[in-house]
Scaffold this active site. Structure first.
Site, PDB file in Angstrom:
ATOM      1  N   GLU A 126       0.819  -1.220   0.000  1.00 43.93           N
ATOM      2  CA  GLU A 126       0.000   0.000   0.000  1.00 43.93           C
ATOM      3  C   GLU A 126       0.850   1.265   0.000  1.00 43.93           C
ATOM      4  OE1 GLU A 126      -2.781  -0.133  -0.995  1.00 43.93           O
ATOM      5  OE2 GLU A 126      -4.266  -1.206   0.193  1.00 43.93           O
ATOM      6  N   THR A 181      -5.374   7.780  -3.187  1.00 46.30           N
ATOM      7  CA  THR A 181      -5.591   7.466  -1.766  1.00 46.30           C
ATOM      8  C   THR A 181      -4.848   8.460  -0.883  1.00 46.30           C
ATOM      9  OG1 THR A 181      -5.882   5.149  -2.339  1.00 46.30           O
ATOM     10  CG2 THR A 181      -5.472   5.631  -0.042  1.00 46.30           C
TER      11      THR A 181
HETATM   12  N1  HSE Z   1      -8.962   2.891   4.651  1.00 44.53           N
HETATM   13  C1  HSE Z   1      -8.357   3.445   3.496  1.00 44.53           C
HETATM   14  C2  HSE Z   1      -8.841   4.870   3.289  1.00 44.53           C
HETATM   15  C3  HSE Z   1      -8.721   2.616   2.310  1.00 44.53           C
HETATM   16  O1  HSE Z   1     -10.043   5.075   3.397  1.00 44.53           O
HETATM   17  O2  HSE Z   1      -8.019   5.749   3.053  1.00 44.53           O
HETATM   18  C4  HSE Z   1      -8.127   3.140   1.035  1.00 44.53           C
HETATM   19  O3  HSE Z   1      -7.600   2.141   0.273  1.00 44.53           O
END
Ligand code: HSE
Length: 305
Positions: A126, A181
């Site tokens: 990630e 993100t």
């Molecule tokens: N929990 C993370 C967010 C998931 O909401 O930023 C994103 O992949």
């Protein structure tokens, strides 16, 4: 001697409303496939899809590089990536590749890592898209079903979802920033009001109870987030309309899928998913946005094929 392993990993939705960075649900809408093969020298990525081929910029590449370093594996490796999960739309695309990579490495070198360890290695991937490590999507893609991630001490809990749970997902055709993100995490508040935290915590708790009891209605009416969704929804044109339409059409709960911009509605097989999906499409259309809309169910986790 096994020279090559192929693994298929599902897409996922993260957060499920109140469970930011904690909850994930694997979905059977899209899958990424990774073939990991012993060949040549060093580690190389090959793909016909538009993915970065530098190891450090690819979520699967990071995972393989780190696992090779950790387990002192010097064998040359080729990583063939076939993308099925749309990238950058909140469907856990980077996580699906990372999860498939971790499971493929484990299988190829017969490491027999447990679920927690596989999720930890997959989580490193990630970094490539989010700029930070979070485990909600990767845990869902590795293990399947509904997952709860606790990071300290690290522990991932998987619960099998009820068979009648149905998800309607609307994926808007909009341009998303490259590191979407990361961008959508920057808009989040650094601090929250205690009363807001209590409301989210109570919904997160009933949502977990809903999965434990296989109670779709309890799950659906717990999809209620008053911290992250209000901070992010301005990034999704038409969000309020899509949500209202879906609720009016009978959805039990509606929220942003992961970091967005997809929107996910929770419903039951005995309700009318098609009507909900069409209402979501109309919601985006009223903001002059086309969308891809899918009806799906929870998925099993990454599997060697
Ligand atoms: N929990 C993370 C967010 C998931 O909401 O930023 C994103 O992949």
């Amino acid at each position: 001697m096994v020279e090559s392993v192929t693994v298929k990993a599902p897409c996922s939705t993260a957060n499920l409303g109140p469970g930011f960075d904690v909850f994930g649900l694997a979905l059977d809408a899209y899958y990424d496939q990774i073939q990991l093969k012993k060949e040549g020298k060093g580690i190389r990525i090959q793909s016909l899809d538009a993915v970065p081929i530098e190891l450090e910029k690819n979520s699967a590449g990071i995972v393989i590089k780190e696992m090779a370093r950790k387990f002192k594996i010097k064998t040359g490796l080729v990583l063939k990536i076939k993308k099925g999960v749309p990238t950058g739309f909140g469907m856990g695309s980077s996580a699906a590749s990372a999860a498939a990579a971790a499971v493929a490495f484990d299988a190829l070198f017969k490491l027999k890592l447990d679920g927690n360890n596989l999720v930890k290695y997959a989580g490193l991937g990630e970094m490539a898209s989010a700029g930070s490590v979070h485990y909600d999507n990767v845990a869902a893609s590795v293990l399947g079903g509904f997952v709860i991630v606790r990071t300290d001490p690290f522990n991932v809990i998987k619960i099998d979802p009820p068979k009648d749970l149905i998800l309607c997902v609307a994926i808007p055709k909009i341009n998303v920033p490259q590191k979407k993100t990361e961008v959508s995490r920057k808009v989040l508040p650094k601090q929250v009001k205690l009363s807001d935290h209590v409301k989210n915590l109570s919904n997160a708790s009933t949502l977990t109870a809903g999965f434990m009891r296989k109670d779709v209605r309890l799950i659906g009416n717990s999809i209620n987030d008053i911290i992250v969704e209000p901070a992010r929804k301005h990034l999704i044109p038409g969000f309020d309309k899509v949500k209202k339409n879906a609720l009016d059409a009978g959805a039990m709960g509606v929220t942003i899928s992961g970091a967005g911009p997809s929107i996910i509605a929770f419903t039951s097989i005995s309700d009318n998913p098609r009507k909900i999906l069409n209402s979501m499409k109309k919601g985006f259309a009223s903001a002059k946005i086309e969308c891809t809309a899918v009806i799906c169910k929870p998925s099993r986790g990454a599997t060697v094929v």
